[in-house]
Design a protein around this motif. Sequence first.
Motif, PDB file in Angstrom:
ATOM      1  N   ASP A  73       0.826  -1.210   0.000  1.00 21.71           N
ATOM      2  CA  ASP A  73       0.000   0.000   0.000  1.00 21.71           C
ATOM      3  C   ASP A  73       0.859   1.258   0.000  1.00 21.71           C
ATOM      4  OD1 ASP A  73      -2.987  -1.049   0.448  1.00 21.71           O
ATOM      5  OD2 ASP A  73      -1.604  -2.299   1.600  1.00 21.71           O
ATOM      6  N   HIS A  75       0.881   3.524  -2.526  1.00 21.76           N
ATOM      7  CA  HIS A  75      -0.064   4.574  -2.924  1.00 21.76           C
ATOM      8  C   HIS A  75       0.581   5.847  -3.468  1.00 21.76           C
ATOM      9  CE1 HIS A  75      -3.787   2.610  -1.682  1.00 21.76           C
ATOM     10  NE2 HIS A  75      -3.155   2.187  -0.582  1.00 21.76           N
ATOM     11  N   ASN A  84      -3.801   9.571   4.669  1.00 24.83           N
ATOM     12  CA  ASN A  84      -2.432   9.606   4.155  1.00 24.83           C
ATOM     13  C   ASN A  84      -1.800  10.977   4.366  1.00 24.83           C
ATOM     14  OD1 ASN A  84      -2.836   7.001   3.201  1.00 24.83           O
ATOM     15  ND2 ASN A  84      -3.406   7.682   1.148  1.00 24.83           N
ATOM     16  N   HIS A 257      -4.128  -2.063   5.688  1.00 26.83           N
ATOM     17  CA  HIS A 257      -3.265  -1.029   6.270  1.00 26.83           C
ATOM     18  C   HIS A 257      -2.974  -1.299   7.750  1.00 26.83           C
ATOM     19  CE1 HIS A 257      -4.251   2.308   3.071  1.00 26.83           C
ATOM     20  NE2 HIS A 257      -4.108   1.102   2.530  1.00 26.83           N
ATOM     21  N   PRO A 272       1.055  -3.561   7.715  1.00 24.81           N
ATOM     22  CA  PRO A 272       0.564  -2.176   7.744  1.00 24.81           C
ATOM     23  C   PRO A 272       0.865  -1.434   6.447  1.00 24.81           C
ATOM     24  CG  PRO A 272       2.607  -2.347   8.975  1.00 24.81           C
ATOM     25  CD  PRO A 272       2.217  -3.750   8.601  1.00 24.81           C
ATOM     26  N   GLY A 273       0.052  -0.417   6.158  1.00 26.38           N
ATOM     27  CA  GLY A 273       0.245   0.377   4.954  1.00 26.38           C
ATOM     28  C   GLY A 273       1.503   1.228   5.024  1.00 26.38           C
ATOM     29  N   GLU A 276       0.139   5.228   4.653  1.00 26.27           N
ATOM     30  CA  GLU A 276      -0.712   5.690   5.755  1.00 26.27           C
ATOM     31  C   GLU A 276      -0.080   5.448   7.123  1.00 26.27           C
ATOM     32  OE1 GLU A 276      -4.973   4.833   7.962  1.00 26.27           O
ATOM     33  OE2 GLU A 276      -4.591   3.905   6.017  1.00 26.27           O
ATOM     34  N   LYS A 277       0.442   4.245   7.344  1.00 28.09           N
ATOM     35  CA  LYS A 277       0.953   3.885   8.671  1.00 28.09           C
ATOM     36  C   LYS A 277       2.466   4.056   8.807  1.00 28.09           C
ATOM     37  CE  LYS A 277      -3.121   2.458   9.990  1.00 28.09           C
ATOM     38  NZ  LYS A 277      -3.931   3.229  10.941  1.00 28.09           N
TER      39      LYS A 277
END
Length: 301
Positions: A73, A75, A84, A257, A272-273, A276-277
């Motif tokens: 992820d 992205h 994000n 995520h 986890p992303g 985001e994370k």
Amino acid sequence: MNLIKKRFLRLGFATFFVIFVFLFWSCKYYSYGLDEFLYRDDSIRNRSSKLKELNEGLEDSVSGVYEILVITDVHFGGEGIGHNGERRDDEFFAWIKDTFENDEKEMPKFCVCLGDVAEHGLESEFKDYKKFTEKLESQFGIKTYNIIGNHDLYNAGWKNFEKHSFPYCSFYKFRTKNLTYYFLDSASGSLGDEQLTAFKRDMEYNENGREKLVFMHVPAYAGGLFYFVMQNTVERNKFISYCADNDVIALIDGHTHKEITSNLGFMEYNLPGYLEKRGWAIVSVDENTKKVVSKCYYLDE
């Protein structure tokens, strides 16, 4: 007559309201390829009907105890959307340098990206991600094996994934000394009959007696997160049974995520992303004992 007129006006207002809401919603999400919601010609059947075997030379060069880097992820193009934040790729590369190069520790043998590399499936986003993986390889010697995610399919993104993301297919495998690595396409929330059958047949006939690791985007279970896992329970149960019956020792997936570990008769590590994370995993593999352990790291720690 007045009653009929009133009902017609109410129906007309309701219809107008629904159309207004739909247009507002579709404008907001049009960049995600809303026009493809009902049909895509890049179906799971077209993407993954055949299993490709990579000849990477890893069967002779990778054995014993080693580590692999796993991200998911990523992205590109999704910065500032939802939860994000901004990209912090330079800090990630600095972490690799500090953790491995500066401590004179052996670099991960390779990297696996579990998908959702492009927020909207656009070619520009895939090109930005490709620069990211090229830097990972040129600076640290870590080659990346890619898996397709659901975001990568938006805006007819399959053609861009297939063009820019090594190994330019969505269903493949390779061997190390004692293990077989499988990479599956679950980006549509399903493996599809053809891919699932080919996966089962290959494990039973071509890789019989060898322990296996499986990687994909949309998870099988992920602690029971209903919305974020494979939705067809019959297919999901078959898949889990096939893995358990054919010496799969770890399933590693993304999409949620979150960091979730599940025991399905083998370990499922849901990671986890990255965007985001700010998280990723180092997966330790011991080909002698057939032991696999995943440990997650976060920039904000």
